[in-house]
Design an enzyme around this catalytic site. Structure first.
Site, PDB file in Angstrom:
ATOM      1  N   TYR A 107      -1.092   6.887 -11.887  1.00 59.54           N
ATOM      2  CA  TYR A 107      -2.326   6.968 -11.106  1.00 59.54           C
ATOM      3  C   TYR A 107      -3.454   7.261 -12.092  1.00 59.54           C
ATOM      4  CZ  TYR A 107      -5.711   8.704  -7.651  1.00 59.54           C
ATOM      5  OH  TYR A 107      -6.838   8.916  -6.885  1.00 59.54           O
ATOM      6  N   ASP A 146      -1.964   2.512  -9.346  1.00 56.75           N
ATOM      7  CA  ASP A 146      -3.399   2.369  -9.178  1.00 56.75           C
ATOM      8  C   ASP A 146      -4.036   2.577 -10.547  1.00 56.75           C
ATOM      9  OD1 ASP A 146      -6.076   2.601  -8.617  1.00 56.75           O
ATOM     10  OD2 ASP A 146      -5.876   4.245  -7.181  1.00 56.75           O
ATOM     11  N   HIS A 244      -5.491   1.692   0.308  1.00 56.90           N
ATOM     12  CA  HIS A 244      -4.823   0.727  -0.568  1.00 56.90           C
ATOM     13  C   HIS A 244      -3.696   0.047   0.211  1.00 56.90           C
ATOM     14  CE1 HIS A 244      -6.220   2.342  -4.619  1.00 56.90           C
ATOM     15  NE2 HIS A 244      -6.570   3.319  -3.797  1.00 56.90           N
TER      16      HIS A 244
END
Length: 252
Positions: A107, A146, A244
């Site tokens: 992340y 991400d 998302h």
């Protein structure tokens, strides 16, 4: 072998929505989640997760960041973080070692409004790339998550309006250029080099998701030596529950 990555924007919240149904329908062998915003003892996992072992990396700050990998296959080894305390306090990386490759979920930090965290973000990008390249000395690497950057203009709906925005600054895009230059393959673009209107994140404002005014900022990247093993890559825009949507790859 199916691998899925999803920024759930709060695991406890998405479990109350459609998480169990999503797992049942897609049945991944390995499921990588980002922005869990929870420690493992705070999460009541649904019965659908009974067949998975889980490996967490939580942030020191409560309710912030956090990553986890659920796997049906027992790993050889597990590592939380990248070995740099400045980065690892935020719970952003989990690495599982398997017989033929590593799976890393990440992340990536957001550069924030007015790019106030961009210098830190650039330091992160360099250190994370060095980390996965070091792993690659032993065996190929699959990393997903991400990455908080839309690499090219076709990776977001409104590139001109966002040229200096977090996630589409020249500096962040150059960071992804370095990933490609280091030999890692963006799996979605491997299969769909010119495909447009395929996004993985939408703002909650202005009905962006309904209008598909989005960004492709969630990725699976693999060592070049694994490209022949790739069977498919996909973005699952129909899966709701977070700002998302999940992304996936299938290996032969």
């Amino acid at each position: 072998m199916k691998l899925i990555s999803w920024n759930v924007n709060g695991l406890r919240a998405v479990i109350k929505k459609n998480f169990a149904e999503f797992v049942s329908e897609h049945n991944p062998d390995i499921l990588c989640l980002q922005e869990t915003k929870a420690r493992p003892e705070q999460v009541d996992l649904p019965l659908e997760m009974a067949g998975y072992s889980h490996y967490w990396c939580s942030a020191e700050k409560a309710g912030y960041s956090g990553t986890v990998i659920f796997s049906k296959i027992e790993p050889i080894s597990v590592q939380q973080g990248i070995g740099i305390d400045e980065h690892d306090r935020e719970g952003r990386v989990v690495t599982l070692e398997f017989a033929d490759y590593y799976v890393v979920t990440v992340y990536t930090p957001n550069s924030q409004n007015e790019l106030k965290r961009l210098p830190y973000r650039q330091s992160w990008d360099r250190d994370f790339l060095a980390f996965v390249k070091d792993l690659e000395k032993n065996k190929p690497v699959i990393f997903c998550g991400d990455l908080n950057v839309a690499h090219t203009e076709i990776d977001l709906a409104r590139p001109k309006a966002n040229r200096k925005s977090a996630g589409f600054s020249d500096e962040e895009r150059a960071g992804f250029d370095q990933i490609v230059a280091a030999g890692f393959v963006d799996t979605f673009r491997h299969f769909y080099p010119e495909k447009v209107d395929e996004y993985s994140w939408w703002s909650y404002r202005g009905g962006a998701r309904a209008k598909n005014v989005g960004w492709r900022i969630d990725y699976f990247c693999v060592s070049a030596s694994l490209t022949d093993s790739l069977a498919s890559a996909a973005i699952h825009q129909d899966v709701l529950g977070s700002d998302h949507c999940p992304v996936s790859i299938t290996l032969k």
